[in-house]
Each structure stands twice: as C-alpha cells, then as structure tokens.
Design a protein around this motif. Structure first.
Motif, PDB file in Angstrom:
ATOM      1  N   GLU A 106       1.872  -7.626   9.486  1.00  0.00           N
ATOM      2  CA  GLU A 106       3.008  -6.779   9.118  1.00  0.00           C
ATOM      3  C   GLU A 106       3.619  -6.232  10.393  1.00  0.00           C
ATOM      4  N   TYR A 107       4.865  -5.759  10.287  1.00  0.00           N
ATOM      5  CA  TYR A 107       5.473  -5.152  11.467  1.00  0.00           C
ATOM      6  C   TYR A 107       6.615  -4.253  11.035  1.00  0.00           C
ATOM      7  N   ASP A 108       6.938  -3.318  11.922  1.00  0.00           N
ATOM      8  CA  ASP A 108       8.141  -2.515  11.768  1.00  0.00           C
ATOM      9  C   ASP A 108       8.648  -2.215  13.169  1.00  0.00           C
ATOM     10  N   ASP A 109       9.545  -1.210  13.305  1.00  0.00           N
ATOM     11  CA  ASP A 109      10.099  -0.951  14.629  1.00  0.00           C
ATOM     12  C   ASP A 109       9.042  -0.446  15.607  1.00  0.00           C
ATOM     13  N   ASP A 110       8.003   0.183  15.089  1.00  0.00           N
ATOM     14  CA  ASP A 110       7.032   0.826  15.977  1.00  0.00           C
ATOM     15  C   ASP A 110       5.778  -0.008  16.240  1.00  0.00           C
ATOM     16  N   PHE A 111       5.408  -0.817  15.272  1.00  0.00           N
ATOM     17  CA  PHE A 111       4.117  -1.520  15.392  1.00  0.00           C
ATOM     18  C   PHE A 111       4.195  -2.969  14.913  1.00  0.00           C
ATOM     19  N   VAL A 112       3.303  -3.749  15.454  1.00  0.00           N
ATOM     20  CA  VAL A 112       3.026  -5.069  14.899  1.00  0.00           C
ATOM     21  C   VAL A 112       1.523  -5.140  14.667  1.00  0.00           C
ATOM     22  N   VAL A 113       1.142  -5.676  13.521  1.00  0.00           N
ATOM     23  CA  VAL A 113      -0.277  -5.894  13.232  1.00  0.00           C
ATOM     24  C   VAL A 113      -0.504  -7.392  13.163  1.00  0.00           C
ATOM     25  N   ILE A 114      -1.476  -7.858  13.927  1.00  0.00           N
ATOM     26  CA  ILE A 114      -1.800  -9.291  13.895  1.00  0.00           C
ATOM     27  C   ILE A 114      -3.297  -9.487  13.697  1.00  0.00           C
ATOM     28  N   GLN A 115      -3.597 -10.700  13.284  1.00  0.00           N
ATOM     29  CA  GLN A 115      -5.001 -11.099  13.313  1.00  0.00           C
ATOM     30  C   GLN A 115      -5.332 -11.495  14.743  1.00  0.00           C
ATOM     31  N   ASP A 116      -6.472 -11.049  15.216  1.00  0.00           N
ATOM     32  CA  ASP A 116      -6.889 -11.453  16.552  1.00  0.00           C
ATOM     33  C   ASP A 116      -7.017 -12.970  16.593  1.00  0.00           C
ATOM     34  N   LEU A 137       0.850  -1.180   0.000  1.00  0.00           N
ATOM     35  CA  LEU A 137       0.000   0.000   0.000  1.00  0.00           C
ATOM     36  C   LEU A 137       0.886   1.231   0.000  1.00  0.00           C
ATOM     37  N   ALA A 138       0.382   2.295  -0.600  1.00  0.00           N
ATOM     38  CA  ALA A 138       1.184   3.522  -0.689  1.00  0.00           C
ATOM     39  C   ALA A 138       1.007   4.358   0.574  1.00  0.00           C
ATOM     40  N   THR A 139       1.934   4.234   1.513  1.00  0.00           N
ATOM     41  CA  THR A 139       1.924   5.086   2.697  1.00  0.00           C
ATOM     42  C   THR A 139       3.329   5.613   2.890  1.00  0.00           C
ATOM     43  N   THR A 140       3.490   6.492   3.877  1.00  0.00           N
ATOM     44  CA  THR A 140       4.828   7.032   4.121  1.00  0.00           C
ATOM     45  C   THR A 140       5.795   5.930   4.507  1.00  0.00           C
ATOM     46  N   GLN A 141       5.278   4.943   5.221  1.00  0.00           N
ATOM     47  CA  GLN A 141       6.160   3.868   5.631  1.00  0.00           C
ATOM     48  C   GLN A 141       6.217   2.752   4.598  1.00  0.00           C
ATOM     49  N   LYS A 142       5.399   2.902   3.587  1.00  0.00           N
ATOM     50  CA  LYS A 142       5.352   1.915   2.519  1.00  0.00           C
ATOM     51  C   LYS A 142       5.278   0.469   2.995  1.00  0.00           C
ATOM     52  N   PRO A 143       4.453   0.181   3.966  1.00  0.00           N
ATOM     53  CA  PRO A 143       4.335  -1.237   4.320  1.00  0.00           C
ATOM     54  C   PRO A 143       3.592  -1.999   3.238  1.00  0.00           C
ATOM     55  N   ARG A 144       3.992  -3.226   3.089  1.00  0.00           N
ATOM     56  CA  ARG A 144       3.209  -4.098   2.216  1.00  0.00           C
ATOM     57  C   ARG A 144       2.510  -5.121   3.099  1.00  0.00           C
ATOM     58  N   ILE A 177      -0.820   6.595  15.855  1.00  0.00           N
ATOM     59  CA  ILE A 177      -1.825   5.532  15.887  1.00  0.00           C
ATOM     60  C   ILE A 177      -2.923   5.814  14.865  1.00  0.00           C
ATOM     61  N   LYS A 178      -3.406   7.054  14.856  1.00  0.00           N
ATOM     62  CA  LYS A 178      -4.505   7.384  13.949  1.00  0.00           C
ATOM     63  C   LYS A 178      -4.097   7.180  12.495  1.00  0.00           C
ATOM     64  N   SER A 179      -2.885   7.588  12.204  1.00  0.00           N
ATOM     65  CA  SER A 179      -2.401   7.418  10.843  1.00  0.00           C
ATOM     66  C   SER A 179      -2.360   5.939  10.471  1.00  0.00           C
ATOM     67  N   ARG A 180      -1.821   5.189  11.387  1.00  0.00           N
ATOM     68  CA  ARG A 180      -1.685   3.760  11.109  1.00  0.00           C
ATOM     69  C   ARG A 180      -3.051   3.064  11.020  1.00  0.00           C
ATOM     70  N   ILE A 181      -3.935   3.491  11.890  1.00  0.00           N
ATOM     71  CA  ILE A 181      -5.268   2.877  11.904  1.00  0.00           C
ATOM     72  C   ILE A 181      -6.016   3.181  10.605  1.00  0.00           C
ATOM     73  N   GLU A 182      -5.844   4.392  10.091  1.00  0.00           N
ATOM     74  CA  GLU A 182      -6.505   4.730   8.830  1.00  0.00           C
ATOM     75  C   GLU A 182      -6.114   3.733   7.749  1.00  0.00           C
ATOM     76  N   GLY A 232     -13.917   4.615  20.490  1.00  0.00           N
ATOM     77  CA  GLY A 232     -13.462   4.704  19.109  1.00  0.00           C
ATOM     78  C   GLY A 232     -12.206   5.562  18.984  1.00  0.00           C
ATOM     79  N   LEU A 233     -11.383   5.225  18.015  1.00  0.00           N
ATOM     80  CA  LEU A 233     -10.146   5.998  17.834  1.00  0.00           C
ATOM     81  C   LEU A 233     -10.428   7.473  17.630  1.00  0.00           C
ATOM     82  N   ASP A 234     -11.497   7.766  16.911  1.00  0.00           N
ATOM     83  CA  ASP A 234     -11.797   9.170  16.604  1.00  0.00           C
ATOM     84  C   ASP A 234     -12.356   9.925  17.811  1.00  0.00           C
TER      85      ASP A 234
END
Lengths: 311, 311
Positions: free
Chosen positions: B106-116, B37-44, B153-158, B258-260
DNA sequence: TATTCCGATAGTGAC
DNA sequence: GTCACTATCGGAATGAG
C-alpha cells in the motif's frame, strides 16, 4: 644381499611408476638396466632408468602414480590401537620392502627414500631415517644435537639432491635453453656408434644447466607427520598438490630449516618461528608479495614455472 | 482519488502475487473484494483478500513472488551517475504506483509499504517514509529527534503489525492449537446463512491466538540500505533468505532498536552496538546459545518453527 | 548491516 | 605444519546498453 646394501626400486617400464601390487617378493626386482650412483653405499635408484633421454616426449613419470595403489594404503601402525594419520610415514620405515603405494625409491638399514605422496613441487622426495631411537625425535633437536647423525644425513642428502637434479633434467632438460649444450652433446653421444652406460655419460658431456641449484632440502620446524623426514624438492612449487597457503609458506619461509643451516645453536630463534601461517606469500623467483592471495600466487607460479624451466 | 488516499495493491488471484507488469495504469487496480482496515487514513490492503480462510490449503502467497518482475528492477537513482545497490529502496518511494516487482502492499503521500525482497521471517514488511528530507537521515537520529515523525511512524506501525498478524493467522491459523477457538467459530460463521464481510468478522469471533504478539518491529542501528525503512516481521526467523549470521543477529540482538524504544536518549549506548557481528547467536524461542554455528541454528530454527506455529 | 560470488580461514575427522 | 570436507568469515562488485 647383505643388510647394508641399498635396495633399489627399479622400473622396467620407465614411463609408468611401479605400484605396490607389482612387487611379489620381499624386495623390489632389479634389472640389468639399473645403473647405480657411485657412493660409498653404492645405492642404485629408479631414476637412473628414467633419465634416458626421450626426445619429443615430455614424460612426467614421477608424478603419474599419485593415486595408484590407493587400496594398498593402510597405515596399520601395529601396536597402537587408534589410527593416527600423523603416523602415515611409519609404514615406509617399517616395511620398505613392501614398497607401499609404489612410492619407495630406495632403502637400506638406515634410510628409506620415498616420493612424497602429495608433492609440492615437480620433484619432491623424503629421506626417512629408520633408527627407532631417532625417528620420533624432533628434527631440529636431533639434527642440532647429534653430529654423527647429522653427518650421515648430509651425506645422504647430497646424493639425493643429485638424484633430484637428474630428474629435473629428465623432465625439463629439453625445454631448457641453458641445458642445450648438454642435451645436444647427449643426443650426439647416444646416436653415435658406442654409447657409454648412463652412469658414465655425464662426465663425458658438457655441464649444461646446473639443475642441482634448483633443489632445496630441509626440515619443517613443526612437522605434521610424526616420523622424522627430510624434504628434498625442486624449488618451482609447481604441483597440483600445492593447494593452500601453508603448503607454500612451509617451503618458502624460515619455517623450513635448510640442511646446511644445521646444527642450530642452542636457543636459536629458528626453534620458534611464531605465527608463520599468517605471513605473506612471496614469490620464490621474483619476490613479488602476494600477501594472503593464494589463488593469485598460484596463477603467478604457473607463469614463473614456464619461464623457469625454459631458463 | 485524492492525494491523501492510500492506494492498495489488490490481488484478484489471492494465491499469486501481482507482478509489476500486470499494472497498466498509474495506480494498482482496486476490486470490490478489497475491504480496508479502519484507520484515520483508511488504507486498504492486499492482505485483506488473502485473509480469506482456505481450509485444506497452506498457501504462502506472500513469499511466492520472490523472483518475479526481476527485469523491472531498476534502481535508477536519478542524479547519481554510478549504480549503488544500497539505493535499491528508492524506486519504491519514487514510483510506488509502478508497483516495482509487485512488492508494494500500500502507499500514500507519506509512506510506502512493501514486502521485503529478501524476507528473513514468515512475514516481513518494510515501512518506507517518502519525505525526501527524512528518507536519507539516520533512523536512530531521526526517530529520536523528531517527535511528530515518530508519532506518525508509531501509528502506522501499529496498523502494520495488525496486518502482519492477520497474515500469520492466514498462514498458520489452522495448524495452531490456541487459535482453534477462532478458527472453529470462523468456519461456523462462514458456513452459516449470512457471513458478514471480512472486516466485521473478528469482532464477532472469539480472540483465539494473539498473533500480534509474534510480530516485532524496529530499525537497524546501521542499515545497509540508504533509504529509511522500518522493519515489521514475525519473530520466527523462518525463511530461505535467512542465510547468514548477520541476518539472524540483526533481528535478534540490540542491533535492532524496537519502535517502542524510541525516542532514544541522547548519548544512548544503543547508537554504538560495537562488534555485533561477532556476537553469539541465541535462539529467540528457547534461548539456546549456538555461538557462531549458523547451520546448527538453522536446523534448530526449523524445529522451533514447527513447534511455534502449532502453539 | 542489501545480495552474490569468490576465496580465505578455521575446525573436524580420518583406518 | 598430513588430507579432505564442511562451514564460517571476508572483501569486491553489483545494472544496463
């Protein structure tokens, strides 16, 4: 047979309870083996035969017919259109001669005695007055306000306690230490040349264990079954039908009003036990408090039962 | 690979989730098929591959690895001697490269994303910040008092919402009426002479159903798992792991913040929801009140799910 | 609010 | 407090060697 006679449900096969289907006529058959208890009403009873000593056998004939005759279980409270499980005792009062479910121990014009369908102890009988004016009254009210009725009940209950006590002796006498004098003398008597009839034996034998001390009787403050019934049961609380907290509490708290507590004085707090189902469960024998832990109590009761019967 | 890169768990076999045992090295393998995906961190991410349209197949790849890799589930919160099930998320933060239980997206130095591990909806992801200073803080406090962190967090959650929305489209797009324009155009595009790469397709297609509207995100007021985690999930509540009242309430009452809604103002009542587990269950879609009847709600949710996915 | 297991608690319907 | 069935509610342990 005159109306005032008590009819006895007799067992030709002592180790197997009679089922309703076995009874063909209006009344249960009587056999020469039935030796009645000496009371003013001279009722005889099925336990007499069961009381025969049976060394080496630990029969439990009273608890063996729990599920027998289930097909003949039909409340059929004729007149009321809708079925009400709380009227289940009515059939015994109305048609004791049919011996519904093989559960009738004895009956006459005034009373029916049955084995509780879901006994909560080794021995569990119900005394059912047949008077239609009384059977649907509240037991605490009726037993407190009707001295004549109370006197009849007390007399009858005294006899039932002896009946229940004899059944306890039949079940557990041989494994009871304090009953050994009786059991030994009985064995000697029965192996002798001229054994007396069963209703004469006890007066000729040493007392042994006082099993009647193990029998309790009374009524529930708020019965679930509509027809007035007085419980007569052993205090062991040893039974596969003891499955829930309220089963135990209903016989081991002030929710049970003992027969000897009547008449209650007007306005007695016993009429309003309050939130009794939330009370703690306390072992009847050692007074250990099991709070709301029914399973723990149940296991404990098994152990207490083993110790109790060997006393 | 530089430390700031996001590492993607990729699936060569799109319909079967990778298990931890399949990963031999420090990081998950990458394949040419991974289009980020096209983000600043360019995670795939692993979903990209899964998003390939698969006509005639209703695969549920994300929910299929529920019990896989169980043997590799080792909390091992080094330092604390005693096992604590509430530290179960720590392993993902500490060793995302091991891809514990094949659950890392996916993961990087700041976050890990997992399936619950026990998803409560068709799609259910967790965003786990890795910063040791933050991960054991209370989410409501941290997200309300730390603007920089909240912004990240908000950026990443988006981005994760878009990821989840694409997964919804993959699962239910073909059975969705309002997504038909997208699906038809996509089919035409893919059967054409020169299909564009997957990350360029959506901008060339009609919008179809806005699946991102079906995604919710937030944190629980009183999480059971110790490590800070933000939920990203579809709102259908359709899952075999939705087994209890509190499961439902925790995502469908103010117990979910909610995050918002962040930052909460100091002293907000949201910090103290009170006796929320006793609240009524209300259908998220039709607002029918099921009070405490979980089974009834569950059946109802099945019906709502069928209608919802066909919208 | 992690799950899972077990058990206690509560509501219902019953021929 | 009739039972039996179902479901809800509640506490305690929880891995691995």
């Amino acid at each position: 047979m005159t109306p005032k006679d008590t009819v006895i449900r007799a067992d030709d096969a002592p180790d197997e309870a009679i089922t309703a289907g076995e009874i063909k006529g209006d009344v249960a058959p009587q056999t020469p083996a039935n030796h009645g208890l000496a009371t003013t009403q001279k009722p005889r009873n099925a336990f007499a035969e069961l009381m025969k000593p049976k060394p080496k056998m630990n029969t439990q004939s009273l608890n063996e017919n729990t599920n027998k005759g289930k097909t003949s279980s039909r409340p059929s409270s004729s007149g009321s259109k809708s079925f009400d499980a709380r009227d289940g005792l009515g059939i015994y009062i109305k048609y004791p001669e049919r011996n519904p479910e093989g559960r009738v121990i004895e009956y006459d014009d005034d009373f029916v005695v049955i084995q509780d369908k879901y006994p909560k102890a080794s021995v569990h009988l119900l005394l059912l007055p047949r008077d239609p004016k009384l059977t649907l009254e509240h037991p605490l009210v009726t037993l407190s306000n009707n001295p004549d009725f109370l006197a009849k009940i007390k007399s009858r209950i005294e006899r039932l306690k002896l009946l229940a006590a004899r059944e306890l002796r039949r079940k557990y006498g041989l494994s009871s230490a304090s009953d050994a004098p009786y059991q030994l003398a009985l064995e000697e008597m029965m192996s002798g040349p001229d054994p007396p009839p069963s209703d004469e034996r006890d007066s000729l034998l040493p007392p042994g264990r006082d099993w009647s001390r193990e029998i309790i009787s009374g009524v529930h403050t708020h019965p679930s079954m509509n027809h007035l019934h007085i419980h007569v049961l052993s205090r062991d609380m040893h039974s596969p039908w003891l499955k829930k907290k309220n089963h135990y509490l209903s016989f081991n708290t002030t929710f049970l009003v003992g027969l000897d507590e009547f008449p209650l004085e007007e306005g007695s707090p016993r009429f309003h036990p309050g939130d009794w189902t939330s009370w703690d469960m306390v072992c009847w024998r050692c007074r250990e408090n099991f709070r709301n832990k029914f399973k723990a109590l149940q296991e404990h009761l098994d152990e207490e039962f083993e110790a109790w019967r060997k006393e």
